[in-house]
Design an enzyme around this catalytic site. Structure first.
Site, PDB file in Angstrom:
ATOM      1  N   ASP A   1     -16.494 -25.756 -20.266  1.00  0.00           N
ATOM      2  CA  ASP A   1     -16.353 -24.751 -21.316  1.00  0.00           C
ATOM      3  C   ASP A   1     -17.510 -24.862 -22.300  1.00  0.00           C
ATOM      4  O   ASP A   1     -17.410 -25.502 -23.341  1.00  0.00           O
ATOM      5  CB  ASP A   1     -15.013 -24.966 -22.028  1.00  0.00           C
ATOM      6  CG  ASP A   1     -14.426 -23.663 -22.500  1.00  0.00           C
ATOM      7  OD1 ASP A   1     -15.085 -22.617 -22.296  1.00  0.00           O
ATOM      8  OD2 ASP A   1     -13.329 -23.680 -23.066  1.00  0.00           O
TER       9      ASP A   1
ATOM     10  N   CYS B   1      -0.065  -3.092 -51.934  1.00  0.00           N
ATOM     11  CA  CYS B   1      -0.249  -2.116 -53.014  1.00  0.00           C
ATOM     12  C   CYS B   1       0.717  -0.942 -52.912  1.00  0.00           C
ATOM     13  O   CYS B   1       0.764  -0.103 -53.803  1.00  0.00           O
ATOM     14  CB  CYS B   1      -1.685  -1.605 -53.045  1.00  0.00           C
ATOM     15  SG  CYS B   1      -2.090  -0.505 -51.679  1.00  0.00           S
TER      16      CYS B   1
ATOM     17  N   LYS C   1     -14.846 -26.478 -14.231  1.00  0.00           N
ATOM     18  CA  LYS C   1     -15.454 -25.360 -14.945  1.00  0.00           C
ATOM     19  C   LYS C   1     -15.635 -25.776 -16.405  1.00  0.00           C
ATOM     20  O   LYS C   1     -14.671 -25.889 -17.162  1.00  0.00           O
ATOM     21  CB  LYS C   1     -14.579 -24.114 -14.850  1.00  0.00           C
ATOM     22  CG  LYS C   1     -15.220 -22.900 -15.486  1.00  0.00           C
ATOM     23  CD  LYS C   1     -14.442 -21.639 -15.163  1.00  0.00           C
ATOM     24  CE  LYS C   1     -15.195 -20.391 -15.612  1.00  0.00           C
ATOM     25  NZ  LYS C   1     -15.344 -20.314 -17.063  1.00  0.00           N
TER      26      LYS C   1
ATOM     27  N   GLU D   1     -16.026 -27.743  -8.404  1.00  0.00           N
ATOM     28  CA  GLU D   1     -16.624 -28.342  -9.607  1.00  0.00           C
ATOM     29  C   GLU D   1     -15.792 -27.969 -10.827  1.00  0.00           C
ATOM     30  O   GLU D   1     -15.375 -26.821 -10.942  1.00  0.00           O
ATOM     31  CB  GLU D   1     -18.034 -27.776  -9.857  1.00  0.00           C
ATOM     32  CG  GLU D   1     -18.984 -27.889  -8.712  1.00  0.00           C
ATOM     33  CD  GLU D   1     -20.241 -27.037  -8.928  1.00  0.00           C
ATOM     34  OE1 GLU D   1     -20.424 -26.475 -10.030  1.00  0.00           O
ATOM     35  OE2 GLU D   1     -21.022 -26.931  -7.980  1.00  0.00           O
TER      36      GLU D   1
ATOM     37  N   TYR E   1     -25.570 -26.835 -12.294  1.00  0.00           N
ATOM     38  CA  TYR E   1     -24.619 -26.533 -11.219  1.00  0.00           C
ATOM     39  C   TYR E   1     -24.979 -25.349 -10.335  1.00  0.00           C
ATOM     40  O   TYR E   1     -24.199 -24.974  -9.467  1.00  0.00           O
ATOM     41  CB  TYR E   1     -23.214 -26.348 -11.768  1.00  0.00           C
ATOM     42  CG  TYR E   1     -23.082 -25.296 -12.852  1.00  0.00           C
ATOM     43  CD1 TYR E   1     -23.427 -23.973 -12.627  1.00  0.00           C
ATOM     44  CD2 TYR E   1     -22.590 -25.635 -14.115  1.00  0.00           C
ATOM     45  CE1 TYR E   1     -23.308 -23.015 -13.606  1.00  0.00           C
ATOM     46  CE2 TYR E   1     -22.463 -24.685 -15.111  1.00  0.00           C
ATOM     47  CZ  TYR E   1     -22.824 -23.376 -14.847  1.00  0.00           C
ATOM     48  OH  TYR E   1     -22.713 -22.435 -15.824  1.00  0.00           O
TER      49      TYR E   1
ATOM     50  N   LYS F   1      -8.316 -20.968 -12.816  1.00  0.00           N
ATOM     51  CA  LYS F   1      -8.065 -21.403 -14.191  1.00  0.00           C
ATOM     52  C   LYS F   1      -6.776 -22.218 -14.293  1.00  0.00           C
ATOM     53  O   LYS F   1      -5.835 -21.971 -13.547  1.00  0.00           O
ATOM     54  CB  LYS F   1      -7.942 -20.185 -15.112  1.00  0.00           C
ATOM     55  CG  LYS F   1      -9.184 -19.314 -15.186  1.00  0.00           C
ATOM     56  CD  LYS F   1     -10.191 -19.908 -16.130  1.00  0.00           C
ATOM     57  CE  LYS F   1     -11.329 -18.970 -16.466  1.00  0.00           C
ATOM     58  NZ  LYS F   1     -10.955 -17.899 -17.357  1.00  0.00           N
TER      59      LYS F   1
ATOM     60  N   CYS G   1      -6.103  -1.414 -53.836  1.00  0.00           N
ATOM     61  CA  CYS G   1      -5.347  -2.414 -53.084  1.00  0.00           C
ATOM     62  C   CYS G   1      -5.962  -3.797 -53.287  1.00  0.00           C
ATOM     63  O   CYS G   1      -7.074  -4.066 -52.849  1.00  0.00           O
ATOM     64  CB  CYS G   1      -5.325  -2.062 -51.601  1.00  0.00           C
ATOM     65  SG  CYS G   1      -4.413  -3.275 -50.638  1.00  0.00           S
TER      66      CYS G   1
ATOM     67  N   CYS H   1      -4.031   0.657 -44.612  1.00  0.00           N
ATOM     68  CA  CYS H   1      -3.660   0.955 -45.989  1.00  0.00           C
ATOM     69  C   CYS H   1      -4.681   1.928 -46.556  1.00  0.00           C
ATOM     70  O   CYS H   1      -5.885   1.734 -46.409  1.00  0.00           O
ATOM     71  CB  CYS H   1      -3.650  -0.344 -46.786  1.00  0.00           C
ATOM     72  SG  CYS H   1      -3.763  -0.095 -48.556  1.00  0.00           S
TER      73      CYS H   1
ATOM     74  N   CYS I   1       1.646  -0.072 -47.348  1.00  0.00           N
ATOM     75  CA  CYS I   1       0.966  -1.362 -47.520  1.00  0.00           C
ATOM     76  C   CYS I   1       1.885  -2.323 -48.273  1.00  0.00           C
ATOM     77  O   CYS I   1       2.384  -1.979 -49.349  1.00  0.00           O
ATOM     78  CB  CYS I   1      -0.331  -1.153 -48.293  1.00  0.00           C
ATOM     79  SG  CYS I   1      -1.133  -2.696 -48.743  1.00  0.00           S
TER      80      CYS I   1
HETATM   81  S1  IVH Z   1     -21.299 -21.095 -11.231  1.00  0.00           S
HETATM   82  C1  IVH Z   1     -22.583 -16.505 -10.284  1.00  0.00           C
HETATM   83  N1  IVH Z   1     -20.263 -23.383 -11.927  1.00  0.00           N
HETATM   84  O1  IVH Z   1     -18.415 -20.049 -16.024  1.00  0.00           O
HETATM   85  C2  IVH Z   1     -21.864 -17.390 -11.224  1.00  0.00           C
HETATM   86  N2  IVH Z   1     -20.226 -21.609 -13.521  1.00  0.00           N
HETATM   87  O2  IVH Z   1     -17.068 -17.454 -15.758  1.00  0.00           O
HETATM   88  C3  IVH Z   1     -22.432 -18.762 -11.208  1.00  0.00           C
HETATM   89  N3  IVH Z   1     -19.267 -22.247 -15.671  1.00  0.00           N
HETATM   90  O3  IVH Z   1     -21.184 -18.005 -16.604  1.00  0.00           O
HETATM   91  C4  IVH Z   1     -21.696 -19.654 -12.113  1.00  0.00           C
HETATM   92  N4  IVH Z   1     -18.808 -24.335 -15.161  1.00  0.00           N
HETATM   93  O4  IVH Z   1     -21.131 -20.293 -17.777  1.00  0.00           O
HETATM   94  C5  IVH Z   1     -20.523 -22.124 -12.307  1.00  0.00           C
HETATM   95  N5  IVH Z   1     -19.418 -25.479 -12.420  1.00  0.00           N
HETATM   96  C6  IVH Z   1     -19.678 -24.237 -12.789  1.00  0.00           C
HETATM   97  C7  IVH Z   1     -19.361 -23.762 -14.072  1.00  0.00           C
HETATM   98  C8  IVH Z   1     -19.651 -22.437 -14.403  1.00  0.00           C
HETATM   99  C9  IVH Z   1     -18.762 -23.416 -16.111  1.00  0.00           C
HETATM  100  C10 IVH Z   1     -19.331 -21.015 -16.485  1.00  0.00           C
HETATM  101  C11 IVH Z   1     -20.671 -20.336 -16.447  1.00  0.00           C
HETATM  102  C12 IVH Z   1     -20.403 -18.947 -15.946  1.00  0.00           C
HETATM  103  C13 IVH Z   1     -18.958 -18.782 -16.270  1.00  0.00           C
HETATM  104  C14 IVH Z   1     -18.354 -17.750 -15.368  1.00  0.00           C
END
Ligand code: IVH
Length: 674
Positions: A118, A406, A116, A114, A221, A309, A427, A421, A403
Site C-alpha cells: 500500500d 441556522c 500488494k 506477491e 515488482y 484483496k 449560517c 443550507c 439547516c
Molecule cells: S503489478 C499492470 N505488483 O497496485 C499493473 N502492483 O492496483 C502492474 N501494487 O498501480 C502492477 N503492490 O501501485 C503490482 N506487487 C505488486 C504491487 C502492485 C502494490 C500497486 C501498484 C499498482 C496498483 C494496482
C-alpha cells in the site's frame, strides 16, 4: 431516478473519489465501496453502451500530474489491477485466461504471488546502466518527474551491473514502514492519516530536502520498457532484480493453481498484522512473460494479473444518533454516533453515513444495531442495519430539510445527492468552516490556527471574516489573557499570522473555498492567469456567459464548464467581492504557483542564458517557477537576476549594461536551494 441520472450520480462519486485519492492523498471512500461503484457503473453501461463516451472518470486511472513537477510521459502506460474478493473471483480470472490462450479447462496456471504493497507506484528508468529518471503514475500516461526526490531513497540502486540492458524501466512501489510512519507522526506537526498518504505526501514534495528527511522505502515488482528481453518469466525477473540490488518482497512465491493461491492468501492474511508495512491483498501474476504479452490489457488493467484483496474488518454496534454536520459549502452530511466498538484494533465511535439516499436505501434508524466496516484507514462506514434485531418499531429516519445550525431551508438541487443550507453568510456553521479551511494546511497554513482556535475566536467575535485574522495583532493582549493562552502563545500565533501576510496566488485561490476549486484547480488558475490582478479582472469579466473571458476560463485544461460556473458564481456575490477587497488591503498576493512564500526567488523575474552543466533549461525554469519566480526570455530593467551559462551572448552583455545582478549556475543553485 432514471438510469442516466443514476449513472451520472455514480460517475460523480467516482470522480470525487479519484480526485481525493490521487490528487489529495486523502481517500474519501473505502476500496470496496469504490469497486462497487465501478461495478454499478459498468452494469449500467453494459445496458446502455451509447453512454460510454461520457464515462471519463471510469477510464481515468490516477489523476493528472500536479502542477509544479515536470511532466514525465510513460512509454508504456502505467495501469491498474482488477480486483478479486473471494475464491470464485479468482477462478473466473483463471478461466478467462485459459479461454483467451485456448488452454484446456483443467490446465494448471503458474503465478507469482506477491503482497500488494500500500504505497504509490513508481517508474525507474536506467540508461547505460545509470539511473536517470523516476516518475509517478499520474494519469497512467503522464506522471510527475520525481527524480530528485527518488534520489533521497537509500534503497534505490544508482547504477546497474554489466548484464543489465542499455535501457530498462523498472517499476515498483514506494512506501513508508509502519515504524517510520509512527516516528514521523510523532515529530511532525502535520499528521498523515496512514503510511500510504505519508509516503505519497513525502515523495511528491517540490523541495527534495523535505523528502530526504522522511524515510521512504522501495519494493521493485514489475518491468516497464526495456531495450532487450531480460527474462523468460516473472520469477526469474524478480531474481534478476535482486541480483541488481533492488529490494524485492521476500514473501513473494511461485504458486500453481487456485488451491495454492487460496492457501497463500490465507497465509499472508495471518502474517499481515506482523509486517512492518501495510498491504491490502496479494497480487497474482502469470509467470510466463510471453503469455503476459499475449494476454495484454483490457481497458485499464492487464488480463494477466489480479489483486486479491483482503476483506475489510467488520463489527456490530448500536447506532446512538445521526448527527448532521454542515460543511463550508453548506452541504449537510450525516454522521453516525455509535456505542464505542473495537474494529480490527481501533476504537470506533463515529462512522460516515454518506448521504440521505444511502440512509433511506439501507433503512437505517436511530437505535438500530448496525454493522460497520473499516478498510485501511478510511473513515469507518455503516454497511447495514440489523432490522431483525429492532426491539420495538423505531421511527424511520427523516433527513432534515432545514439547516440544523441556522434554520435556513436546505433543499436538494435536481440531480444532486446532497442538501445544502441556503443560509450563506448568516449560517455560523458555514462561516466557521470557511475560516477553518482558509487557515488550513494547503491554504494559508497558519500554525496555531487549527479548528479549535478558529472556533474559539469566532465565538468570541474576534474573527468573523478572513481579513479579521490579519487584524488579530491588534488583539494580542486580549488573546494572551484568554483561558489556555498566555503572552508567549499569543505572540507565537501573531508571528505565525504575520508570516503569511504574503501568499502565493494558488494558495490564495484555494483558501477562498470556492466550490470545486481544490488545491489542483487553484494551481491551474494561478498558473493560467499569473497574477492576482489579472485573475480577479478576468473572473469578473467571465461572469458574462459567452464572453471571451468566460470561454478562456472554460477552456483551461482541467477546468471545464462546471468549475467555470462555480468560480463565476463566486464572483457574482457582492459579499465575496467585499471579502476580496478586504483581503487585498491586508495581504500581498504573489504571482506564484503555490510555492513557499519565503523563498529568495519568490516574486523575482529571472532570465536564463547560455548552456548549463547540471540543469537542462526546462528543469532550471521549472525549479525557479516552483520557488515563485517568473522566468522570461528577454532582459529588461525589470529583470532581477540573469543566470549566465557557457557561451552566453547578447543577453549577458545587455544585463551587464543595465547593471543587473548576474548569477553563475552555481550561484543560482545555491539561491534555489538545490
Ligand atoms: S503489478 C499492470 N505488483 O497496485 C499493473 N502492483 O492496483 C502492474 N501494487 O498501480 C502492477 N503492490 O501501485 C503490482 N506487487 C505488486 C504491487 C502492485 C502494490 C500497486 C501498484 C499498482 C496498483 C494496482
Amino acid at each position: 431516478m432514471t438510469s442516466r441520472q443514476e449513472l451520472d450520480d455514480i460517475l460523480r462519486q467516482i470522480e470525487a473519489a479519484n480526485i481525493a485519492y490521487h490528487q489529495h492523498d486523502a481517500p474519501l471512500i473505502s476500496d470496496a465501496d469504490y469497486d462497487s461503484l465501478r461495478r454499478q457503473a459498468e452494469d449500467l453501461l453494459a445496458a446502455h453502451p451509447q453512454w460510454r463516451a461520457d464515462a471519463a472518470p471510469l477510464a481515468q486511472i490516477g489523476a493528472t500530474a500536479a502542477a509544479g513537477f515536470a511532466q514525465a510521459s510513460h512509454r508504456i502506460p502505467m495501469l491498474s489491477l482488477d480486483n478479486a474478493f473471494e475464491p470464485a473471483d479468482f477462478d473466473d480470472f483463471c478461466a478467462s485466461i485459459r479461454r483467451f490462450l485456448g488452454l484446456a479447462d483443467q490446465a494448471i496456471l503458474s503465478f507469482v504471488a506477491e503482497p500488494k504493497i500500500d504505497g504509490l507506484s513508481i517508474s525507474l528508468t536506467y540508461e547505460n546502466r545509470q539511473f536517470i529518471r523516476a516518475a509517478t503514475r499520474g494519469d497512467g500516461m503522464v506522471g510527475e518527474d520525481v527524480t530528485r526526490n527518488m534520489l533521497t531513497l537509500a534503497d534505490l540502486p544508482r547504477v546497474l551491473p554489466d548484464d543489465a540492458p542499455e535501457m530498462i524501466e523498472i517499476r515498483g512501489e514506494v512506501y513508508m514502514t509502519k515504524a517510520d510512519f509512527l516516528a514521523l507522526n510523532d515529530n511532525a506537526a502535520r499528521v498523515f492519516a496512514n503510511p500510504r498518504n505519508a509516503a505519497a505526501g513525502s515523495l511528491r514534495q517540490l523541495d527534495a530536502n523535505i523528502t530526504a528527511k522522511r524515510k521512504l522505502s522501495l519494493f521493485a515488482y514489475a518491468l516497464g520498457d526495456s531495450s532487450r528481453p531480460v527474462a523468460a518469466n516473472h520469477w526469474d525477473y524478480l531474481n534478476l532484480l535482486k541480483s541488481w540490488k533492488f529490494p524485492v518482497n521476500p514473501l513473494s512465491r511461485l504458486i500453481e493453481g487456485s488451491d495454492q493461491a487460496a492457501s497463500f492468501q490465507a497465509d499472508i492474511a495471518l502474517r499481515r498484522a506482523g509486517l512492518d508495512y501495510d498491504i491490502d491483498g496479494v497480487v497474482y501474476k502469470i509467470n510466463d512473460l510471453s503469455w503476459q504479452a499475449r494476454l495484454g490489457f483490457k481497458g485499464r488493467s492487464p488480463r494477466w494479473a489480479i489483486a486479491w484483496k483482503f476483506p475489510a474488518e467488520r463489527a456490530v454496534t448500536r447506532l446512538l444518533d445521526i448527527e448532521i454536520q454542515v460543511g463550508r459549502t453548506g452541504a449537510l452530511t450525516p454522521r453516525a454516533r455509535l456505542a464505542p466498538v473495537n474494529v480490527g484494533g481501533v476504537l470506533v465511535q463515529h462512522a460516515t453515513l454518506h448521504n440521505e439516499d444511502e440512509i433511506a436505501r439501507k433503512d437505517i434508524r436511530i437505535g438500530d444495531m448496525v454493522e460497520l466496516q473499516r478498510a485501511g484507514d478510511v473513515i469507518p462506514q455503516i454497511i447495514r442495519s440489523l432490522a431483525d434485531q429492532r426491539a420495538a418499531e423505531l421511527p424511520v429516519f427523516s433527513f432534515p430539510d432545514h439547516c440544523p445550525v441556522c434554520g435556513s431551508q436546505a433543499p436538494r438541487d435536481p440531480g444532486e445527492v446532497v442538501r445544502r443550507c441556503t443560509g450563506g453568510l448568516i449560517c455560523d456553521a458555514q462561516l466557521v468552516e470557511r475560516l477553518i479551511h482558509f487557515c488550513s494546511r494547503g491554504a494559508f497554513d497558519i500554525e496555531g490556527m487549527g479548528e479549535k482556535s478558529v472556533r474559539e475566536f469566532y465565538d468570541a467575535h474576534l474573527v468573523r471574516s478572513p481579513a479579521d485574522i490579519f487584524r488579530l495583532r491588534d488583539h494580542e493582549e486580549a488573546i494572551a489573557g484568554r483561558e489556555g493562552w498566555g503572552a508567549l502563545s499569543a505572540r507565537k500565533l501573531i508571528a505565525a499570522i504575520e508570516a503569511r501576510r504574503s501568499i502565493g496566488l494558488a494558495r490564495f485561490i484555494f483558501a477562498l473555498g470556492i466550490r470545486r476549486v481544490g488545491e489542483a484547480n487553484g494551481k491551474l488558475l494561478a498558473r493560467h492567469y499569473g497574477s492576482y490582478a489579472q485573475w480577479r479582472m478576468s473572473m469578473q469579466q467571465a461572469r458574462e456567459i459567452g464572453s471571451d473571458a468566460r470561454l478562456e476560463l472554460g477552456s483551461i485544461s482541467g477546468i471545464g464548464p462546471a468549475i467555470a460556473e462555480d468560480v463565476t458564481n463566486f464572483f457574482a456575490e457582492p459579499h465575496n467581492l467585499h471579502t476580496l477587497d478586504e483581503l487585498e488591503s491586508v495581504l500581498t498576493i504573489e504571482p506564484d504557483s503555490g510555492a513557499r512564500v519565503n523563498s529568495p526567488l519568490s516574486g523575482k523575474t529571472i532570465v536564463f542564458t547560455g548552456g548549463m552543466e547540471t540543469l537542462s533549461r526546462p528543469e532550471a525554469k521549472a525549479r525557479a517557477e516552483a520557488l515563485g519566480a517568473k522566468v522570461t526570455e528577454s532582459v529588461s530593467k525589470k529583470t532581477d537576476y540573469v543566470v549566465v551559462g557557457s557561451d552566453a551572448g547578447s543577453k549577458a552583455v545587455k544585463a551587464a549594461e543595465l547593471g543587473l545582478t548576474i548569477l553563475s549556475e552555481a550561484e543560482f543553485r545555491t539561491l534555489a536551494g538545490l
